[in-house]
Design a protein around this motif. Structure first.
Motif, PDB file in Angstrom:
ATOM      1  N   HIS A  58      24.889  27.416  60.261  1.00  0.00           N
ATOM      2  CA  HIS A  58      26.041  26.634  59.823  1.00  0.00           C
ATOM      3  C   HIS A  58      25.922  26.326  58.328  1.00  0.00           C
ATOM      4  CE1 HIS A  58      29.216  23.638  59.794  1.00  0.00           C
ATOM      5  NE2 HIS A  58      29.491  23.928  61.051  1.00  0.00           N
ATOM      6  N   GLU A  59      26.824  26.877  57.519  1.00  0.00           N
ATOM      7  CA  GLU A  59      26.720  26.766  56.063  1.00  0.00           C
ATOM      8  C   GLU A  59      26.811  25.326  55.578  1.00  0.00           C
ATOM      9  OE1 GLU A  59      29.530  29.267  54.135  1.00  0.00           O
ATOM     10  OE2 GLU A  59      28.725  31.126  54.976  1.00  0.00           O
ATOM     11  N   ASP A  60      27.773  24.567  56.110  1.00  0.00           N
ATOM     12  CA  ASP A  60      27.940  23.185  55.665  1.00  0.00           C
ATOM     13  C   ASP A  60      26.709  22.344  55.985  1.00  0.00           C
ATOM     14  OD1 ASP A  60      30.418  23.793  54.714  1.00  0.00           O
ATOM     15  OD2 ASP A  60      31.519  23.005  56.430  1.00  0.00           O
ATOM     16  N   LEU A  61      26.133  22.561  57.154  1.00  0.00           N
ATOM     17  CA  LEU A  61      24.944  21.802  57.538  1.00  0.00           C
ATOM     18  C   LEU A  61      23.771  22.145  56.634  1.00  0.00           C
ATOM     19  CD1 LEU A  61      23.420  19.876  59.358  1.00  0.00           C
ATOM     20  CD2 LEU A  61      23.076  21.740  60.986  1.00  0.00           C
ATOM     21  N   LEU A  62      23.579  23.416  56.340  1.00  0.00           N
ATOM     22  CA  LEU A  62      22.485  23.825  55.462  1.00  0.00           C
ATOM     23  C   LEU A  62      22.673  23.248  54.066  1.00  0.00           C
ATOM     24  CD1 LEU A  62      19.952  25.397  54.811  1.00  0.00           C
ATOM     25  CD2 LEU A  62      21.343  27.469  54.574  1.00  0.00           C
ATOM     26  N   ASN A  63      23.890  23.278  53.565  1.00  0.00           N
ATOM     27  CA  ASN A  63      24.180  22.773  52.227  1.00  0.00           C
ATOM     28  C   ASN A  63      23.857  21.285  52.107  1.00  0.00           C
ATOM     29  OD1 ASN A  63      25.349  22.922  49.519  1.00  0.00           O
ATOM     30  ND2 ASN A  63      27.028  21.757  50.376  1.00  0.00           N
ATOM     31  N   ILE A  64      24.323  20.492  53.063  1.00  0.00           N
ATOM     32  CA  ILE A  64      24.103  19.047  52.990  1.00  0.00           C
ATOM     33  C   ILE A  64      22.636  18.707  53.249  1.00  0.00           C
ATOM     34  CG2 ILE A  64      24.584  18.454  55.407  1.00  0.00           C
ATOM     35  CD1 ILE A  64      25.892  16.604  52.306  1.00  0.00           C
ATOM     36  N   THR A  65      21.946  19.519  54.065  1.00  0.00           N
ATOM     37  CA  THR A  65      20.514  19.297  54.311  1.00  0.00           C
ATOM     38  C   THR A  65      19.710  19.530  53.040  1.00  0.00           C
ATOM     39  OG1 THR A  65      20.768  19.984  56.627  1.00  0.00           O
ATOM     40  CG2 THR A  65      18.535  19.990  55.716  1.00  0.00           C
ATOM     41  N   LEU A  66      20.035  20.577  52.307  1.00  0.00           N
ATOM     42  CA  LEU A  66      19.339  20.846  51.048  1.00  0.00           C
ATOM     43  C   LEU A  66      19.552  19.718  50.045  1.00  0.00           C
ATOM     44  CD1 LEU A  66      20.099  24.662  50.604  1.00  0.00           C
ATOM     45  CD2 LEU A  66      17.894  23.631  51.163  1.00  0.00           C
ATOM     46  N   ARG A  67      20.740  19.140  50.030  1.00  0.00           N
ATOM     47  CA  ARG A  67      21.011  18.042  49.104  1.00  0.00           C
ATOM     48  C   ARG A  67      20.241  16.788  49.498  1.00  0.00           C
ATOM     49  NH1 ARG A  67      24.907  19.427  45.615  1.00  0.00           N
ATOM     50  NH2 ARG A  67      26.044  21.343  46.108  1.00  0.00           N
ATOM     51  N   LEU A  68      20.087  16.570  50.786  1.00  0.00           N
ATOM     52  CA  LEU A  68      19.249  15.450  51.230  1.00  0.00           C
ATOM     53  C   LEU A  68      17.796  15.690  50.847  1.00  0.00           C
ATOM     54  CD1 LEU A  68      18.562  12.882  52.765  1.00  0.00           C
ATOM     55  CD2 LEU A  68      18.660  14.190  54.905  1.00  0.00           C
ATOM     56  N   LEU A  69      17.324  16.921  51.032  1.00  0.00           N
ATOM     57  CA  LEU A  69      15.946  17.253  50.649  1.00  0.00           C
ATOM     58  C   LEU A  69      15.732  17.070  49.147  1.00  0.00           C
ATOM     59  CD1 LEU A  69      15.325  20.413  52.847  1.00  0.00           C
ATOM     60  CD2 LEU A  69      14.120  18.233  53.026  1.00  0.00           C
ATOM     61  N   LEU A  70      16.746  17.370  48.354  1.00  0.00           N
ATOM     62  CA  LEU A  70      16.624  17.161  46.905  1.00  0.00           C
ATOM     63  C   LEU A  70      16.440  15.679  46.594  1.00  0.00           C
ATOM     64  CD1 LEU A  70      16.716  18.153  43.986  1.00  0.00           C
ATOM     65  CD2 LEU A  70      19.207  17.972  44.079  1.00  0.00           C
ATOM     66  N   ASN A  71      17.213  14.816  47.243  1.00  0.00           N
ATOM     67  CA  ASN A  71      17.047  13.376  47.041  1.00  0.00           C
ATOM     68  C   ASN A  71      15.650  12.919  47.446  1.00  0.00           C
ATOM     69  OD1 ASN A  71      19.674  13.313  46.208  1.00  0.00           O
ATOM     70  ND2 ASN A  71      20.448  12.070  47.895  1.00  0.00           N
ATOM     71  N   LEU A  72      15.175  13.448  48.572  1.00  0.00           N
ATOM     72  CA  LEU A  72      13.853  13.039  49.068  1.00  0.00           C
ATOM     73  C   LEU A  72      12.719  13.612  48.227  1.00  0.00           C
ATOM     74  CD1 LEU A  72      14.445  13.523  52.916  1.00  0.00           C
ATOM     75  CD2 LEU A  72      14.542  11.384  51.610  1.00  0.00           C
ATOM     76  N   SER A  73      12.974  14.725  47.538  1.00  0.00           N
ATOM     77  CA  SER A  73      11.908  15.399  46.790  1.00  0.00           C
ATOM     78  C   SER A  73      11.470  14.637  45.541  1.00  0.00           C
ATOM     79  CB  SER A  73      12.347  16.820  46.401  1.00  0.00           C
ATOM     80  OG  SER A  73      13.406  16.788  45.453  1.00  0.00           O
ATOM     81  N   PHE A  74      12.144  13.552  45.216  1.00  0.00           N
ATOM     82  CA  PHE A  74      11.686  12.710  44.107  1.00  0.00           C
ATOM     83  C   PHE A  74      10.466  11.886  44.513  1.00  0.00           C
ATOM     84  CE2 PHE A  74      15.945  13.707  42.739  1.00  0.00           C
ATOM     85  CZ  PHE A  74      15.847  13.766  41.360  1.00  0.00           C
ATOM     86  N   ASP A  75      10.161  11.838  45.786  1.00  0.00           N
ATOM     87  CA  ASP A  75       9.007  11.090  46.297  1.00  0.00           C
ATOM     88  C   ASP A  75       7.818  12.038  46.454  1.00  0.00           C
ATOM     89  OD1 ASP A  75       7.366  10.222  48.923  1.00  0.00           O
ATOM     90  OD2 ASP A  75       8.191   8.427  47.963  1.00  0.00           O
ATOM     91  N   THR A  76       6.691  11.678  45.854  1.00  0.00           N
ATOM     92  CA  THR A  76       5.496  12.537  45.875  1.00  0.00           C
ATOM     93  C   THR A  76       5.023  12.814  47.299  1.00  0.00           C
ATOM     94  OG1 THR A  76       4.819  11.610  43.761  1.00  0.00           O
ATOM     95  CG2 THR A  76       3.155  12.817  45.005  1.00  0.00           C
ATOM     96  N   GLY A  77       4.975  11.759  48.120  1.00  0.00           N
ATOM     97  CA  GLY A  77       4.509  11.927  49.489  1.00  0.00           C
ATOM     98  C   GLY A  77       5.392  12.858  50.300  1.00  0.00           C
ATOM     99  N   LEU A  78       6.698  12.764  50.080  1.00  0.00           N
ATOM    100  CA  LEU A  78       7.617  13.629  50.821  1.00  0.00           C
ATOM    101  C   LEU A  78       7.549  15.074  50.329  1.00  0.00           C
ATOM    102  CD1 LEU A  78      10.694  11.262  51.214  1.00  0.00           C
ATOM    103  CD2 LEU A  78       9.165  12.071  52.998  1.00  0.00           C
ATOM    104  N   ARG A  79       7.271  15.257  49.030  1.00  0.00           N
ATOM    105  CA  ARG A  79       7.059  16.635  48.538  1.00  0.00           C
ATOM    106  C   ARG A  79       5.843  17.248  49.221  1.00  0.00           C
ATOM    107  NH1 ARG A  79       8.296  14.376  43.331  1.00  0.00           N
ATOM    108  NH2 ARG A  79       6.097  14.473  42.685  1.00  0.00           N
ATOM    109  N   ASN A  80       4.829  16.450  49.405  1.00  0.00           N
ATOM    110  CA  ASN A  80       3.623  16.909  50.098  1.00  0.00           C
ATOM    111  C   ASN A  80       3.971  17.330  51.527  1.00  0.00           C
ATOM    112  OD1 ASN A  80       0.893  17.403  50.662  1.00  0.00           O
ATOM    113  ND2 ASN A  80       0.555  15.292  51.314  1.00  0.00           N
ATOM    114  N   LYS A  81       4.818  16.513  52.201  1.00  0.00           N
ATOM    115  CA  LYS A  81       5.241  16.840  53.564  1.00  0.00           C
ATOM    116  C   LYS A  81       6.020  18.149  53.600  1.00  0.00           C
ATOM    117  CE  LYS A  81       4.121  13.582  56.602  1.00  0.00           C
ATOM    118  NZ  LYS A  81       3.470  13.901  57.902  1.00  0.00           N
ATOM    119  N   MET A  82       6.866  18.348  52.604  1.00  0.00           N
ATOM    120  CA  MET A  82       7.679  19.563  52.564  1.00  0.00           C
ATOM    121  C   MET A  82       6.811  20.808  52.501  1.00  0.00           C
ATOM    122  SD  MET A  82      10.782  18.440  49.992  1.00  0.00           S
ATOM    123  CE  MET A  82      11.695  16.922  50.270  1.00  0.00           C
TER     124      MET A  82
END
Length: 485
Positions: free
Chosen positions: A357-381
């Motif tokens: 689902h394109e819309d779901l993937l797009n919005i998920t990536l944008r959420l991951l971008l917001n979360l990627s500002f956190d060091t601990g969450l980058r480690n989780k990724m």
């Protein structure tokens, strides 16, 4: 007229106009039902006419559909459409087919930036056209038994879905008060009734000027309680189903246990469909109300983040788009982000990258971008294996920019730089820079000898840089890539 004088009831159905649905892939067939009571001599004694409509949904309609065959099938299966109208049906289907394809790229982008409105569902659609002048009758139905309440709420919802009626409904305090009361008292008794009434208030929530109305009747707080209750119910359903499945696995020859499990699973599927309709409309109402940060804070205090992360376990794409959109909005505040960390959100999001689902993937990536500002969450990724998945998206025109920004954030941590060597990120970025004008001025992590060990001396280091300067993301991205000197 005396009851014994009436001998026969004559019912006549007359087909009417056929039109396309304003927003969905569907045809609307108007028709008229005339009921006449005949006397002993066959003379009419009492008659009544009612205008009705039937919605024919065309889920299979796409750019490759054979319109002639589909039109013939619609006419054959719908007795309300006379065979003489075959050409008209074919023209309407052709219009529907091209209406969807005619959307411009800009319109499609705007459409996907916000979750779609909840679609019509079972209990909401009835073969009766609501009339704003009959509101008193619909209100009376709200004081009857559950089936009548469902019918009354469905008719009012039919009116509320037309924005032109909202201001008049707003002035009808009796109707709004009755709807709020019925929702408070009966939401546990009927999922259809609760969904109808919440959908009515959702129609108001789509316009900021009506948010005060929803706050006045405390619909937001009630929706929070309903969502929490439904999520707990779903957990109980899963536990019961798991027990039955375990019993079947332990005794596979027992046909009685197998039939019980199959029956329970079928019932579970039906319950989940209705529940997800309710969750979707309730969450969308809350998302609209969350435009006010003070209201959003109240939701946070009632554990909205925990509820949303729990809902990520669902499989319904439209519900997931709404949930992820809500989480993306909440994720810009540190307190909400910390709640997401507690709920292991990255582990739940990884299953959606990639997805069909394109819309779901797009919005998920944008959420991951917001979360990627956190060091601990980058480690989780990195731990859950997102790095190669994000790298694979660099070759997709729709996701390459957002994927590159998340990859850049990951590359900021020295401990993860070497991991880029085990992906094809470097050649992909080079290729992007070579063929895409927007990527000509971009600094991004590259390594010319990625599989070599990194020396410790700074004099052996070499910067291999590019510059990212796109329309949406104007930033300089740099990664120190150490190569043998």
């Amino acid at each position: 007229m005396q009851g014994e004088d009436a001998r026969y009831l004559k019912r006549k159905v007359k087909g009417g106009n056929i039109d396309v649905h304003p927003s969905e892939k569907a045809l609307i067939v108007q028709y008229e039902v005339e009921a006449t009571i005949l006397g002993e001599m066959g003379d009419p004694m009492l008659g009544e006419r009612k205008e009705c409509q039937k919605i024919i949904r065309l889920k299979s309609l796409n750019a490759n559909t054979d319109i002639t065959s589909l039109a013939r099938k619609v006419v054959e299966e719908c007795k309300l459409i006379h065979p003489s109208k075959l050409n008209e049906v074919e023209q309407l289907l052709y219009y529907l087919q091209n209406r969807r394809d005619s959307l411009s790229g800009k319109e499609k982008k705007e459409k996907s930036s916000k979750p779609k409105d909840p679609p019509p569902f079972e209990g909401m659609e009835i073969d009766e056209v609501a009339n704003i002048n009959d509101m008193d009758e619909y209100i009376e139905l709200l004081y009857e038994d559950i089936p009548d309440k469902v019918r009354g709420s469905a008719l009012i919802l039919q009116l509320a879905r037309n924005p032109d009626n909202l201001e008049e409904l707003l002035l009808n305090e009796t109707a709004l008060g009755a709807l709020a009361r019925v929702l408070r008292e009966d939401w546990k008794h009927s999922v259809e009734l609760a969904t109808n009434i919440i959908y009515i208030f959702f129609c108001f929530s789509s316009f900021s000027q009506f948010h005060g109305l929803i706050t006045h009747y405390k619909i937001g707080a009630l929706c929070m309680n309903i969502i929490d209750h439904e999520l707990k119910r779903h957990e109980l359903w899963q536990e019961e189903l798991s027990k039955k499945k375990k019993a079947v696995d332990e005794d596979p020859e027992n046909q009685t246990l197998r039939k019980e499990y199959e029956k329970a699973f079928k019932k579970y599927q039906g319950l989940v469909v209705k529940q997800e309709q309710l969750l979707r409309v309730a969450l969308y109402l809350l998302l609209n109300l969350a435009e006010d940060t003070r209201t959003e804070l109240k939701m946070r205090n009632k554990n909205i983040v925990h509820m949303l992360v729990k809902a990520l376990d669902r499989d319904n794409f439209e519900l997931l788009i709404l949930v992820v959109s809500f989480l993306k909005k909440l994720s810009i505040f540190m307190e909400n982000k910390n709640d997401m960390v507690e709920m292991d959100i990255v582990e739940k999001l990884v299953k959606m990258v990639p997805c069909e689902h394109e819309d779901l993937l797009n919005i998920t990536l944008r959420l991951l971008l917001n979360l990627s500002f956190d060091t601990g969450l980058r480690n989780k990724m990195v731990q859950v294996g997102l790095l190669p998945k994000l790298t694979a998206l660099l070759g997709n025109e729709s996701y390459k920019q957002i994927a590159m920004c998340v990859l850049y954030h990951i590359s900021m941590d020295d401990r993860f730089k070497s991991m880029f060597a085990y992906t094809d990120c470097i050649p992909q970025v080079r290729a992007l820079r070579a063929r895409t004008r927007a990527f000509r001025n971009v600094y991004f992590p590259l390594s010319s000898c990625a599989r070599c060990p990194f020396p410790k001396k700074k004099k052996s280091a070499k910067n291999i840089c590019y510059i990212i300067n796109t329309e949406q993301y104007k930033m300089q991205i740099t990664l120190l890539s150490k190569v043998q000197g």
